[in-house]
Design a protein around this motif. Structure first.
Motif, PDB file in Angstrom:
ATOM      1  N   LYS A   8       0.646  -1.193   0.038  1.00  0.00           N
ATOM      2  CA  LYS A   8       0.182   0.197   0.081  1.00  0.00           C
ATOM      3  C   LYS A   8       0.789   1.288   0.047  1.00  0.00           C
ATOM      4  O   LYS A   8       0.696   2.219  -0.719  1.00  0.00           O
ATOM      5  CB  LYS A   8      -0.939   0.055   1.096  1.00  0.00           C
ATOM      6  CG  LYS A   8      -1.928   1.271   1.231  1.00  0.00           C
ATOM      7  CD  LYS A   8      -2.650   1.220   2.371  1.00  0.00           C
ATOM      8  CE  LYS A   8      -3.694   2.325   2.546  1.00  0.00           C
ATOM      9  NZ  LYS A   8      -3.193   3.641   1.798  1.00  0.00           N
ATOM     10  N   GLN A  11       2.415   1.949  -3.397  1.00  0.00           N
ATOM     11  CA  GLN A  11       1.132   2.452  -4.403  1.00  0.00           C
ATOM     12  C   GLN A  11       0.834   3.727  -4.056  1.00  0.00           C
ATOM     13  O   GLN A  11       0.634   4.633  -4.932  1.00  0.00           O
ATOM     14  CB  GLN A  11      -0.209   1.605  -4.026  1.00  0.00           C
ATOM     15  CG  GLN A  11      -0.201  -0.077  -4.641  1.00  0.00           C
ATOM     16  CD  GLN A  11      -1.433  -0.821  -4.328  1.00  0.00           C
ATOM     17  OE1 GLN A  11      -2.596  -0.067  -3.805  1.00  0.00           O
ATOM     18  NE2 GLN A  11      -1.410  -1.727  -4.610  1.00  0.00           N
ATOM     19  N   ASP A  12       1.096   4.213  -2.975  1.00  0.00           N
ATOM     20  CA  ASP A  12       0.702   5.552  -2.326  1.00  0.00           C
ATOM     21  C   ASP A  12       1.911   6.487  -2.938  1.00  0.00           C
ATOM     22  O   ASP A  12       1.573   7.539  -3.308  1.00  0.00           O
ATOM     23  CB  ASP A  12       0.531   5.829  -0.888  1.00  0.00           C
ATOM     24  CG  ASP A  12      -0.853   5.165  -0.188  1.00  0.00           C
ATOM     25  OD1 ASP A  12      -1.507   5.051  -0.900  1.00  0.00           O
ATOM     26  OD2 ASP A  12      -0.756   5.008   0.977  1.00  0.00           O
ATOM     27  N   ARG A  15       1.446   6.835  -6.706  1.00  0.00           N
ATOM     28  CA  ARG A  15       0.232   7.719  -6.890  1.00  0.00           C
ATOM     29  C   ARG A  15       0.719   9.308  -6.780  1.00  0.00           C
ATOM     30  O   ARG A  15       0.529   9.801  -7.472  1.00  0.00           O
ATOM     31  CB  ARG A  15      -1.014   7.717  -5.865  1.00  0.00           C
ATOM     32  CG  ARG A  15      -1.755   6.432  -6.170  1.00  0.00           C
ATOM     33  CD  ARG A  15      -3.228   6.325  -5.054  1.00  0.00           C
ATOM     34  NE  ARG A  15      -3.751   5.015  -5.291  1.00  0.00           N
ATOM     35  CZ  ARG A  15      -3.568   4.071  -4.577  1.00  0.00           C
ATOM     36  NH1 ARG A  15      -2.697   3.983  -3.401  1.00  0.00           N
ATOM     37  NH2 ARG A  15      -4.221   3.011  -4.886  1.00  0.00           N
ATOM     38  N   ALA A  18       3.088   9.973  -9.868  1.00  0.00           N
ATOM     39  CA  ALA A  18       1.851  10.139 -11.052  1.00  0.00           C
ATOM     40  C   ALA A  18       1.245  11.420 -10.990  1.00  0.00           C
ATOM     41  O   ALA A  18       1.224  12.181 -11.742  1.00  0.00           O
ATOM     42  CB  ALA A  18       1.041   9.119 -10.984  1.00  0.00           C
ATOM     43  N   GLY A  19       0.971  12.044  -9.780  1.00  0.00           N
ATOM     44  CA  GLY A  19       0.418  13.378  -9.498  1.00  0.00           C
ATOM     45  C   GLY A  19       1.275  14.405 -10.000  1.00  0.00           C
ATOM     46  O   GLY A  19       0.858  15.312 -10.453  1.00  0.00           O
ATOM     47  N   VAL A  93      -0.962   3.499 -12.473  1.00  0.00           N
ATOM     48  CA  VAL A  93      -2.087   4.148 -11.480  1.00  0.00           C
ATOM     49  C   VAL A  93      -3.572   4.368 -11.813  1.00  0.00           C
ATOM     50  O   VAL A  93      -4.346   4.121 -10.877  1.00  0.00           O
ATOM     51  CB  VAL A  93      -1.298   5.545 -11.226  1.00  0.00           C
ATOM     52  CG1 VAL A  93      -2.381   6.533 -10.194  1.00  0.00           C
ATOM     53  CG2 VAL A  93       0.126   5.291 -10.249  1.00  0.00           C
ATOM     54  N   GLU A  94      -3.687   4.672 -13.029  1.00  0.00           N
ATOM     55  CA  GLU A  94      -4.836   4.974 -13.704  1.00  0.00           C
ATOM     56  C   GLU A  94      -5.914   3.638 -13.762  1.00  0.00           C
ATOM     57  O   GLU A  94      -7.072   3.649 -13.582  1.00  0.00           O
ATOM     58  CB  GLU A  94      -4.864   5.639 -15.016  1.00  0.00           C
ATOM     59  CG  GLU A  94      -4.263   6.887 -14.992  1.00  0.00           C
ATOM     60  CD  GLU A  94      -4.231   7.573 -16.283  1.00  0.00           C
ATOM     61  OE1 GLU A  94      -4.218   6.904 -17.434  1.00  0.00           O
ATOM     62  OE2 GLU A  94      -3.506   8.602 -16.430  1.00  0.00           O
ATOM     63  N   GLY A  96      -5.436   1.009 -11.465  1.00  0.00           N
ATOM     64  CA  GLY A  96      -5.510   0.320  -9.997  1.00  0.00           C
ATOM     65  C   GLY A  96      -4.399  -0.795  -9.762  1.00  0.00           C
ATOM     66  O   GLY A  96      -4.637  -1.738  -9.388  1.00  0.00           O
ATOM     67  N   PHE A  97      -3.136  -0.473 -10.692  1.00  0.00           N
ATOM     68  CA  PHE A  97      -1.889  -1.187 -10.550  1.00  0.00           C
ATOM     69  C   PHE A  97      -2.131  -2.439 -11.271  1.00  0.00           C
ATOM     70  O   PHE A  97      -1.307  -3.257 -10.837  1.00  0.00           O
ATOM     71  CB  PHE A  97      -1.494  -1.357  -9.155  1.00  0.00           C
ATOM     72  CG  PHE A  97      -1.004   0.133  -8.395  1.00  0.00           C
ATOM     73  CD1 PHE A  97      -0.084   0.688  -9.090  1.00  0.00           C
ATOM     74  CD2 PHE A  97      -1.986   0.695  -7.608  1.00  0.00           C
ATOM     75  CE1 PHE A  97       0.228   1.929  -8.322  1.00  0.00           C
ATOM     76  CE2 PHE A  97      -1.745   1.851  -7.263  1.00  0.00           C
ATOM     77  CZ  PHE A  97      -0.749   2.803  -7.605  1.00  0.00           C
TER      78      PHE A  97
END
Length: 102
Positions: A8, A11-12, A15, A18-19, A93-94, A96-97
């Protein structure tokens, strides 16, 4: 397609990357990571947003880079330098991995 094994926290982190990639002003400047001489600390390059760069500096481990390379989000063409595979990272990311390992 296969599910890439990410925590997790990873993944964060992706994200956040990506942002930042989407929000950056200079789209032509590739983000990359260089390792310190002892390979103990990833140092983010070309990240214009100071607070994001600090977060990435604090939160990215060598283990993360290994995982991201195994998932195809970064490439290590030169020892000590990791370059983002931006499109693959953004797509993951878009979506959901759920990513292809190709």
């Amino acid at each position: 397609m296969a599910q890439c094994k990410l925590s997790k926290r990873q993944q964060d982190l992706l994200r956040a990357i990506a942002g930042g990639l989407k929000a950056r002003e200079n789209k032509d400047r590739q983000w990359w990571v260089r390792m310190t001489h002892d390979h103990g600390l990833p140092v983010w390059q070309n990240v214009e947003d100071e607070s994001l760069r600090q977060r990435l500096q604090q939160d990215t481990t060598l283990g993360d880079l290994v995982t991201f390379e195994n998932c195809g989000f970064i490439e290590n063409p030169v020892p000590g330098q990791y370059f983002l595979v931006e499109r693959k990272l953004l797509d993951a990311v878009e979506n959901g991995f759920y990513v292809s390992r190709k």
